[in-house]
Enzyme design. Structure first.
Site, PDB file in Angstrom:
ATOM      1  N   GLN A 175       0.887  -1.157   0.169  1.00 46.40           N
ATOM      2  CA  GLN A 175      -0.061   0.015   0.102  1.00 46.40           C
ATOM      3  C   GLN A 175       0.966   1.060   0.059  1.00 46.40           C
ATOM      4  OE1 GLN A 175      -2.800   0.254   3.106  1.00 46.40           O
ATOM      5  NE2 GLN A 175      -3.614   1.950   2.503  1.00 46.40           N
ATOM      6  N   GLU A 267     -20.103  -0.842  -0.174  1.00 43.10           N
ATOM      7  CA  GLU A 267     -19.512  -1.957  -0.832  1.00 43.10           C
ATOM      8  C   GLU A 267     -20.253  -3.375  -0.432  1.00 43.10           C
ATOM      9  OE1 GLU A 267     -14.890   0.069  -0.997  1.00 43.10           O
ATOM     10  OE2 GLU A 267     -15.197  -1.909  -0.092  1.00 43.10           O
TER      11      GLU A 267
END
Length: 298
Positions: A175, A267
């Site tokens: 990340q 989501e």
């Protein structure tokens, strides 16, 4: 043969008839002009001048009213999938004494149980978490070893819907690389370091602020849909998950209308392990993990 006086009389009569016809034609034209002017005046005077305050707001679906303002700002919320963001709420972790963060998000105190560790824009993955966590592999994805039994039981119970893990744990280093690459891209456009970091955070979540860094969250596919799009909610797999995921300790992590608390848009594919007790309360009440932890003070 007509005499001269008779010819003069006839000529005079013809001139008079011509003059009458011309006068009649002129009269008809004048009348038509008057009628046209009247019509135009009626149309002009029939219009009513209104200000913006006189115009009713348009009505949206189900009778809802949409209000327009002179200027509008599109607020955006991040997506936790693949560490990318559709929108962003904030990139600054607030420091508060009452435990409530910016955007109504809960700032968790230290010492939370491992299954209830909160990670979002306001709460970072604990520094020691990655080095202390053992992972297991399923569908070529890694997840926290402590939830292996729960994951396998859920997938087995939902096998009729071909539910599978699309994405699991992602190391912080991955990340960080994605985020730094995005920062550099914005630096290359001429922005300062600070400006570039703010821009980058609207596209890639900052290192340590994605639930996928925990290993307790997984993106699921099923019923032939593994694209991680909102249309997953239309599948039988999603309906089964919503009804049954809590029995295995999982919650729908980013529900509809929960953006103010989570900082992430809806989501339907993202599920987080919190334990059966917490999951059943969260799902039955339709609240977010942030709201649950804030209520409990955990």
């Amino acid at each position: 043969m007509a005499s001269a006086p008779e010819k003069n009389t006839r000529s005079t009569q013809r001139r008079r008839r011509k003059r009458r016809r011309r006068r009649m034609a002129v009269g008809v034209l004048l009348l038509a002009a008057v009628v046209l002017v009247i019509v135009l005046l009626v149309r002009l005077l029939g219009k009513v001048s209104v200000s913006s305050g006189d115009i009713p707001s348009p009505t949206g679906p189900a009778g809802t009213t949409t209000t327009f303002s002179p200027t509008s700002v599109t607020a955006t919320q991040p997506s936790d999938t693949a560490d990318t963001t559709r929108t962003t709420a904030t990139t600054t972790k607030p420091t508060t004494s009452n435990g409530i963060g910016a955007g109504n998000s809960y700032v968790q105190p230290e010492g939370a149980d491992w299954n209830l560790v909160l990670v979002n824009d306001w709460n970072e993955v604990p520094a020691s978490y990655e080095t202390e966590t053992e992972m297991f592999t399923i569908n070529n994805q890694q997840l926290d070893k402590r939830i292996e039994e729960a994951v396998r039981q859920l997938l087995d119970a939902g096998s009729a819907y071909n539910i599978y893990v699309v994405s699991g744990y992602r190391p912080r280093s991955t990340q960080e690389r994605l985020y730094n690459n995005e920062v550099q891209k914005w630096r290359n456009t001429g922005l300062s370091e600070e400006e570039a970091r703010i821009k980058a955070a609207t596209v890639v979540k900052q290192p340590g602020h994605s639930e996928h860094n925990l290993g307790l969250a997984m993106d699921l596919g099923g019923s032939g849909n593994g694209n991680l799009n909102v249309d997953f909610e239309e599948t039988p797999a999603f309906r089964w998950l919503i009804e049954n995921c809590a029995d295995y300790g999982f919650i729908l992590r980013f529900p509809k209308d929960g953006e103010d608390q989570t900082g992430v848009t809806y989501e339907p594919w993202h599920y987080r392990y919190v334990g059966v007790e917490a999951a059943q309360e969260i799902m039955s009440r339709g609240i977010t993990l942030e709201e649950y932890l804030a209520e409990k003070g955990l």
